[in-house]
Design an enzyme around this catalytic site. Structure first.
Site, PDB file in Angstrom:
ATOM      1  N   GLN A   1      56.388   5.946  25.473  1.00  0.00           N
ATOM      2  CA  GLN A   1      56.224   7.393  25.309  1.00  0.00           C
ATOM      3  C   GLN A   1      55.307   7.592  24.106  1.00  0.00           C
ATOM      4  O   GLN A   1      55.754   7.683  22.975  1.00  0.00           O
ATOM      5  CB  GLN A   1      57.591   8.048  25.115  1.00  0.00           C
ATOM      6  CG  GLN A   1      58.592   7.699  26.215  1.00  0.00           C
ATOM      7  CD  GLN A   1      58.314   8.393  27.539  1.00  0.00           C
ATOM      8  OE1 GLN A   1      58.103   9.613  27.571  1.00  0.00           O
ATOM      9  NE2 GLN A   1      58.292   7.638  28.625  1.00  0.00           N
TER      10      GLN A   1
ATOM     11  N   ARG B   1      59.326  13.521  22.637  1.00  0.00           N
ATOM     12  CA  ARG B   1      57.888  13.359  22.618  1.00  0.00           C
ATOM     13  C   ARG B   1      57.390  13.124  24.043  1.00  0.00           C
ATOM     14  O   ARG B   1      58.142  12.707  24.932  1.00  0.00           O
ATOM     15  CB  ARG B   1      57.480  12.205  21.712  1.00  0.00           C
ATOM     16  CG  ARG B   1      57.900  10.850  22.195  1.00  0.00           C
ATOM     17  CD  ARG B   1      57.752   9.757  21.118  1.00  0.00           C
ATOM     18  NE  ARG B   1      56.480   9.778  20.457  1.00  0.00           N
ATOM     19  CZ  ARG B   1      56.314  10.213  19.203  1.00  0.00           C
ATOM     20  NH1 ARG B   1      57.347  10.599  18.480  1.00  0.00           N
ATOM     21  NH2 ARG B   1      55.119  10.231  18.678  1.00  0.00           N
TER      22      ARG B   1
ATOM     23  N   ALA C   1      62.817  18.011  27.560  1.00  0.00           N
ATOM     24  CA  ALA C   1      62.370  16.667  27.933  1.00  0.00           C
ATOM     25  C   ALA C   1      60.871  16.486  27.691  1.00  0.00           C
ATOM     26  O   ALA C   1      60.166  17.423  27.305  1.00  0.00           O
ATOM     27  CB  ALA C   1      62.712  16.399  29.390  1.00  0.00           C
ATOM     28  N   HIS C   2      60.394  15.283  27.944  1.00  0.00           N
ATOM     29  CA  HIS C   2      58.993  14.959  27.674  1.00  0.00           C
ATOM     30  C   HIS C   2      58.031  15.756  28.545  1.00  0.00           C
ATOM     31  O   HIS C   2      58.293  16.027  29.699  1.00  0.00           O
ATOM     32  CB  HIS C   2      58.710  13.459  27.813  1.00  0.00           C
ATOM     33  CG  HIS C   2      59.176  12.819  29.080  1.00  0.00           C
ATOM     34  ND1 HIS C   2      58.977  11.493  29.351  1.00  0.00           N
ATOM     35  CD2 HIS C   2      59.860  13.299  30.154  1.00  0.00           C
ATOM     36  CE1 HIS C   2      59.493  11.202  30.517  1.00  0.00           C
ATOM     37  NE2 HIS C   2      60.032  12.263  31.026  1.00  0.00           N
ATOM     38  N   ASN C   3      56.922  16.127  27.915  1.00  0.00           N
ATOM     39  CA  ASN C   3      55.824  16.819  28.587  1.00  0.00           C
ATOM     40  C   ASN C   3      56.161  18.221  29.072  1.00  0.00           C
ATOM     41  O   ASN C   3      55.423  18.798  29.866  1.00  0.00           O
ATOM     42  CB  ASN C   3      55.283  15.984  29.760  1.00  0.00           C
ATOM     43  CG  ASN C   3      54.568  14.734  29.274  1.00  0.00           C
ATOM     44  OD1 ASN C   3      55.202  13.714  29.011  1.00  0.00           O
ATOM     45  ND2 ASN C   3      53.269  14.820  29.088  1.00  0.00           N
TER      46      ASN C   3
END
Lengths: 348, 348, 348
Positions: free
Chosen positions: B198, B218, B239-241
């Site tokens: 990540q 991240r 969560a990511h993105n």
């Protein structure tokens, strides 16, 4: 651990049946995990089948227990409690934090520390705070200004307690919990959320326990209040100005929105949620994952989203489950009526 | 606090009705908690009943308020806001963290600190990080390498901000929040989950607030992005993105799965959850405990699991609640048809 | 980053189609975020529409991909994995924690540290603990007495690991997680909850990852056990005496109540919850927000509150959605029957 069944029976005030008092016990285990040499206990009816297959050498069972099992029975009034006593007696010694102030602790001005407190490494106690006798402040704990903590409290590592919190005696706070973070309050003005200062406090009364990583927000004004004897599990959210009554149980991942009041002996099961500005009467039980959208009278058991009395929930669920049959019945009626129509004399 | 009703009216720009301006106010309280000498406010219609029974000496009410109440009225445009101002004026002074770098802070190489920053005890700032003017880095805060934090931010104790995060100005992060932890991403290969690195970042824009123990992962690559003015409550998962637009409100224990995009002015009520890879348009409201499984157009209010437009949810719920009656009606039809059959001439 | 499409294809073992190998790529991005000069990837069918409109210069696509898209295609067996490799190769260098013990670390007696461990600032390692080779103990991490941690583990800042925990190799624990907090267990006696000592441990096997601010409680006795290869997301709750099998995936904000056992390859989607004392067979999938109230056989996919097989849930939901039509049909039957009655010869 190396103890006979007879010695265990003496320890817990039980009566041996179905095997020799001289059998040797070398460890404790749950029914499913138990092996030869272990003692287990029967505390939940759903494990009866497993108990009948257990490899345990002995089992603590209720006085009126009459089933055949492969293990030697030790009959006691409360097998779960007796097992706990046994576990405690045979467990590795609990970790004890000795009195004293670690050289790395940072302690502000006008801090009052009681007798035999234990202040662990890297604890920070800001100015104006009072801490009672024998209280343990764990490693990396942060205690904000002008906070009051009573006697015999146990604050585990990495807890944050913000300024002006008011804690009673014998309180346990598990690691990562945050007490007194700002409440979530904003005014919406000109297209933006403007923070409302949260100038109230958190008050936690005697014998409360708070779980790991739970969050209890400070009040907008006045106090957020957790009353005597209440037990709060991990990852629970208590919003600003909430009052939780005495001897409540809030299971993991449940949440209470702002200004809501819980009576005494209220239970919130896991992942339950309550909207703000409502009241739950004494002894209310909110089922797991339920969402409570309005006040609930005392002694009600509610379930569902939105939550309704449990009986009502079950009736509705049963009706939904039988919907397939209802559809069949309607289809049959339609067919019948259709054929009847055809067999009727034509309307003139 | 010791102030007259008239002085309060002058302070908040209000008009006194129904009692003497000389009455003495000694404290602030909610309607339910108020006692003689307190001032309260009427900000939520559901408290009208309680207000009619209040023991408060005075109450801030809207300009068009015409009910009879036992308290002296002070009429103002926005009672809630006026009360906040009053609370702020009469509250104990907020805790202020003075500029300076505590001797115990660990500061890496090539760290740039702005004017009048306050770095509290045991804060750790890794190499290559920049921190703007007047920003407070609380006790035990960890800030990873090459992070950028703007001016006037307030990072409360025990926060973790991982490497390369990008934070704007006037951001508030409550205790225990984790910014930039690894996103939850794996490839399934040969019966095992293999971690996907990540390597992206978290970007948080101006005026965002993040609640206690919330987690913002991240990005797998690129960024997880919280845009200007958005307010995130406690124990929220991003969560990511994920992209969260401007001026959104994410209430406690809600969660947003990977790569989902929220528009501006979106509200997620408590314990709501969103699957990954969907989009919510501007001003979407997701009801408490709802589970959103697909994209939602702007200005929709959705509810349920899976979430549907609130109106649709209510219609379906009403039909389910009336299922008992529908079953009765079908039974009656069956009986009628049964008796009709018997009264029909036999088919030949 | 400045690399040609041809070079990327060589790097990931792909084949270029629909454009020149000489095209220059300057960055990586998701389909929606990509601009000219970026490379993206097609890993999820729902993004096909977006891919057809992408501004990306190139896209990693599956070998059998035959759609027309504006970007140059690089065909590979697994576009998502290839993209990860590319991201990793072109990303800023990951932060590495060099071996060594920071001067501020507090290390108890009888602590055994492996080769090349990295003990970061303000880490606390209590007496009797063993830490394996190359393991990183992050800043502000607290590790309790007599804990064992294997080789190559990565414990991020602000993690708490309580006494006697047993951790294997290559374990990753994200910031704020609490391992080994007390289980939530009480006996109710004379109107008060009395704490049951939680003297068991937490055991975490090789290759497990645990997300930010998740909580894994120590056992009442015996162990709470997370088996090999399991991945746990953020804000997840694992209660005392739970066993989670090998290679499970527990998505954010899910929770498992006490003594429940998960088999291998079990998936709990986001915000799912399980009651205590049940068993989930291998490869069970619990849908998002579902509440599991009883044991589930292997390979079942369940959904709903309470959870039922997904197919059953969908059938029931479809019936509820068609309730409006059923009500119409019943109304029509009533009208028909009413008019038939009138047209029938009167009963004598």
């Amino acid at each position: 651990m190396n103890i006979t069944v007879g010695q265990i029976a003496a320890l817990v005030g039980g009566k041996v049946e179905g095997g020799p008092e001289s059998a040797i016990i070398t460890g404790v285990a749950s029914i499913a995990d138990a092996n030869v040499g272990n003692i287990t206990f029967f505390g939940n009816a759903r494990y009866l089948g497993a108990l009948k297959d257990t490899k345990a050498t002995a089992a603590l069972v209720p006085v009126d227990f009459s089933e055949e099992i492969p293990a030697i029975k030790i009959k006691v009034a409360n097998p779960s409690l007796a097992f706990s006593q046994l576990v405690e007696k045979t467990a590795p010694k609990p970790v004890v934090f000795h009195p004293g102030i670690h050289r790395t602790a940072v302690i502000g001005e006008d801090v009052s520390l009681g007798k035999d407190v234990s202040i662990q490494p890297y604890a920070i106690i800001e100015s104006g705070t009072e801490i009672g006798d024998r209280t343990v402040v764990g490693a990396h704990v942060y205690i904000g200004r002008e906070t009051t903590i009573g006697n015999d409290c146990l604050i585990y590592p990495n807890v944050t307690i913000r300024e002006r919190s008011l804690l009673g005696n014998r309180i346990i706070i598990q690691s990562g919990a945050v007490i007194g973070g700002d409440g979530f309050g904003y005014e919406f003005e000109n297209g933006r959320y403007v923070k409302i200062p949260q100038v109230g406090i958190v008050q936690i009364d005697d014998d409360v326990e708070i779980g790991s990583n739970s969050t209890i927000d400070r009040a907008r004004f006045g106090r957020t209040w957790i009353q005597e004897g209440t037990k709060i599990d991990n990852l629970v959210q208590i919003a600003h100005n909430v009052t939780v009554g005495k001897h409540c149980v809030l299971v993991s991942q449940s949440g209470v929105s702002g200004s809501t009041k819980l009576g005494n002996y209220v239970t919130l099961a896991g992942q339950a949620g309550l909207v703000g500005h409502i009241e739950l009467g004494d002894q209310v039980i909110v089922g797991a994952k339920s969402g409570v959208s309005k006040s609930i009278p005392a002694r009600e058991f509610v379930f569902g989203i939105p939550a309704v009395p449990d009986k009502e929930f079950k009736i509705r669920a049963a009706r939904v489950n039988r919907l397939g049959k209802l559809i069949e019945r309607v289809k049959k009626l339609e067919q019948l009526l259709d054929s009847n129509e055809k067999s009727l004399p034509p309307e003139i």
